[in-house]
Design a protein around this motif. Structure first.
Motif, mmCIF file in Angstrom:
data_model
loop_
_atom_site.group_PDB
_atom_site.id
_atom_site.type_symbol
_atom_site.label_atom_id
_atom_site.label_comp_id
_atom_site.label_asym_id
_atom_site.label_seq_id
_atom_site.Cartn_x
_atom_site.Cartn_y
_atom_site.Cartn_z
ATOM 1 N N ARG A 14 -1.705 9.274 4.533
ATOM 2 C CA ARG A 14 -2.904 9.539 4.961
ATOM 3 C C ARG A 14 -3.379 8.368 5.897
ATOM 4 O O ARG A 14 -3.973 8.207 6.894
ATOM 5 C CB ARG A 14 -3.967 9.461 3.849
ATOM 6 N N HIS A 45 -10.676 12.512 9.725
ATOM 7 C CA HIS A 45 -10.507 11.243 8.969
ATOM 8 C C HIS A 45 -11.477 10.588 7.788
ATOM 9 O O HIS A 45 -10.986 10.198 6.813
ATOM 10 C CB HIS A 45 -10.315 10.142 9.822
ATOM 11 N N ASP A 48 -10.828 12.442 4.820
ATOM 12 C CA ASP A 48 -9.441 12.261 4.320
ATOM 13 C C ASP A 48 -9.139 10.936 3.425
ATOM 14 O O ASP A 48 -8.490 10.527 2.756
ATOM 15 C CB ASP A 48 -8.507 12.201 5.258
#
Length: 431
Positions: A14, A45, A48
């Motif tokens: 990630r 993002h 995430d």
């Protein structure tokens, strides 16, 4: 057979995606290649980003820090260029970078503090740009870091405790702002109850920021004609400032309080009950005692007197003359005065004519605006010739023309001259 390499952890994967995106974003923004997909990618993002300490990404600390710094600096440059959307994306990505920086740094509290501070700034910018979805996403992340910060408080020194309290207050103010812009005043009120169980606990800076947000909510409800809600939120804004000592707040706080009171009076004027009219007058009289001949207060008085048909006309006339003698002459203020002159004519034409005499001879004759003189003079002619209540009638008009001729260092324009000649000719013919 050589041993297989272990798979890269999910956290490392990630982080790599975020760093790759940051590198791509830097190239796009440097080339001013800004497109809507950037915002979509940013959302992805942001969603995430994991929350919590991890040593797995510690070796990427410098990369994250460098990207964050470059994007932050570029955002400042894009702001100067007027690229607001790009700046917004940069701010969002710097949030990503700063958060990761906090996760990988051993200085947990200090970096969480920096991360939280930046996360709080992004929703404000997003709201200003109409990016409500982005603001909501970042606020969700801010809640996680708010919890992390609170969990570190038992290990903090007094300085950290002070910073923690300030960030917590800023977090709730941001939550209130986002909830309002999403038309969720129930959530805004819940966040407010958590922030201000007692207004006296707020520091002056937080109090001013909160009062400003509550003021904007009240104004918004006024525009939407939700008058009772507007009154509630404006009163909340005032209560926040009332809880502060005058010597501790900035000079802007005084202007903010006056603006809150001004907005509250305007809202109360839309509520028909007599007690609301009395409340409005109490506020105006208090402001008058505190601010004196401040234009905002004088205009509030005029509006209240104009709205109340039962108010003494002499009070209305005196308030309007007070405005004329003290107001800074601008087109907007001139139109306001003329608006009230028209209202005054319907009540007492003689007083309206006297007001125009005062305006013309004491203010406009020495002002550098022939247009204002002509407009006021034509209005005076209209008042005198269409109303039976003007003392002296046409003779008063002739005296006004003569006085203007003495005071003015220039000739009247064609419109006013023609109107004056017509009045004089008519007056001579009827004598």
């Amino acid at each position: 057979m050589a041993p297989t390499r272990p798979r890269r952890s999910d956290l490392e994967n990630r982080l790599k995606l975020i760093l790759d995106f940051a590198a791509s974003l830097l190239n796009n923004l440097r080339d001013r290649d800004i497109h809507h997909s950037l915002t979509t990618d940013l959302y992805s993002h942001l969603d995430d980003i994991p929350v919590g300490r991890s040593a797995a990404v510690a070796n990427k600390f410098r990369d994250v820090d460098n990207y964050g710094t470059e994007l932050w600096n570029l955002s400042a440059q894009l702001k100067r260029d007027g690229s607001a959307t790009a700046e917004l994306v940069c701010l969002g990505i710097h949030t990503v970078s700063a958060v990761r920086e906090g996760l990988s740094s051993p200085l947990q509290f200090e970096y969480l503090r920096v991360c939280s501070s930046i996360v709080h700034k992004v929703p404000k910018k997003a709201l200003n740009e109409g990016q409500f979805a982005l603001a909501e996403r970042v606020v969700e992340k801010a809640a996680s870091y708010e919890e992390l910060l609170n969990n570190t408080s038992n290990e903090s020194n007094p300085t950290n405790e002070t910073a923690l309290i300030g960030l917590s207050r800023e977090y709730f103010i941001v939550r209130i702002t986002v909830a309002w812009r999403q038309n969720r005043l129930d959530i805004a009120e819940l966040m407010l109850s958590k922030l201000t169980p007692n207004n006296n606990v707020l520091d002056p800076v937080s109090a001013e920021c909160l009062a400003d947000v509550l003021f904007e909510i009240g104004k918004d409800q006024h525009v939407k004609k939700q008058y009772l809600e507007a009154v509630r939120w404006l009163e909340k804004a005032d209560d926040v400032l009332v809880g502060q000592s005058l010597e501790n707040v900035s000079s802007e706080a005084s202007d903010l309080k006056t603006s809150i009171m001004h907005a509250l009076v305007k809202v109360l004027m839309n509520l028909p009950e007599q007690d609301n009219n009395e409340r409005a007058w109490n506020i105006v009289n208090k402001l008058d005692n505190e601010a004196g001949d401040k234009l905002l207060v004088l205009l509030l008085k005029l509006d209240l007197l104009a709205a109340d048909e039962n108010s003494p006309t002499i009070n209305y006339s005196e308030a309007l003359e007070r405005v004329i003698r003290t107001v800074h002459l601008t087109e907007s203020n001139f139109r306001t005065v003329m608006h009230h002159v028209h209202k005054m004519k319907s009540r007492n034409a003689d007083m309206a004519f006297h007001i125009l005499e005062t305006l013309l001879l004491e203010r406009l004759a020495v002002a550098d605006s022939s247009e204002w003189v002509e407009r006021a003079l034509v209005t005076a002619i209209w008042v005198a010739t269409t109303s039976a209540g003007v003392t002296g009638g046409l003779e008063s008009l002739e005296r006004l023309f003569e006085s203007l001729h003495v005071k003015l260092d220039r000739s009247l324009g064609e419109t006013a001259t023609h109107a004056g000649q017509t009045v004089c000719a008519y007056n001579n013919a009827t004598m």
